[in-house]
Write an enzyme that holds these catalytic residues in place. Structure first.
Site, short mmCIF file in Angstrom:
data_model
loop_
_atom_site.label_atom_id
_atom_site.label_comp_id
_atom_site.label_asym_id
_atom_site.label_seq_id
_atom_site.Cartn_x
_atom_site.Cartn_y
_atom_site.Cartn_z
N GLU A 260 7.81 0.42 4.07
CA GLU A 260 7.36 -0.62 5.04
C GLU A 260 7.41 -1.93 4.52
OE1 GLU A 260 3.04 -1.12 7.53
OE2 GLU A 260 3.19 0.55 6.13
N HIS B 225 0.89 -1.23 -0.02
CA HIS B 225 -0.08 -0.15 -0.12
C HIS B 225 0.91 1.20 -0.03
CE1 HIS B 225 0.69 -0.54 4.37
NE2 HIS B 225 0.60 1.25 4.61
#
Length: 130
Positions: free
Chosen positions: A116, A8
């Protein structure tokens, strides 16, 4: 390090309502969840998160815009990925922690861009909101 793909992107916005008008209305993203200061959208299988930062003043190009980019890793590969980051003394911003029914770690690249690694997905993440 085994990454299985894009997970994402989180974008800092100054006005969530105005941004949702654009992302939902113009880009036709599907709203999956709306929080007080964030929104989760689906765009053809791509997970986009908007996070409102009203208190930020546009002082330079890094204040608003992309907050971080996340990549998917298998749960079984997560600890090895963390070990690689630690071995190379990569600056860690958050984690490793359990969040949204998955394991996550946020870290910085050499230019300070936050990345991330995350073991969950949008559907599992949304179960914590219901």
């Amino acid at each position: 390090m085994r990454v299985k793909g894009f997970n994402h992107i989180t974008i800092r916005v100054s006005d969530l309502e105005r941004s949702l008008s654009f992302y939902e209305g113009v880009l036709q993203m599907e709203l999956v969840h709306r929080g007080r200061t964030d929104a989760y959208l689906d765009w053809g299988g791509a997970w986009v998160c908007l996070i409102e930062k009203q208190d930020l003043v546009q002082m330079d190009e890094h204040i608003l815009g992309v907050d971080h980019v996340a990549f998917s890793v298998e749960d079984d590969d997560f600890d090895e990925a963390v070990a690689i980051l630690m071995k190379h003394e990569v600056p860690v911003v958050r984690g490793p922690i359990e969040r949204g029914l998955g394991k996550t770690i946020n870290f910085l690249d050499p230019d300070g861009t936050q990345l991330e690694l995350y073991t969950s997905n949008l559907q599992r993440r949304m179960t914590v909101w219901k």
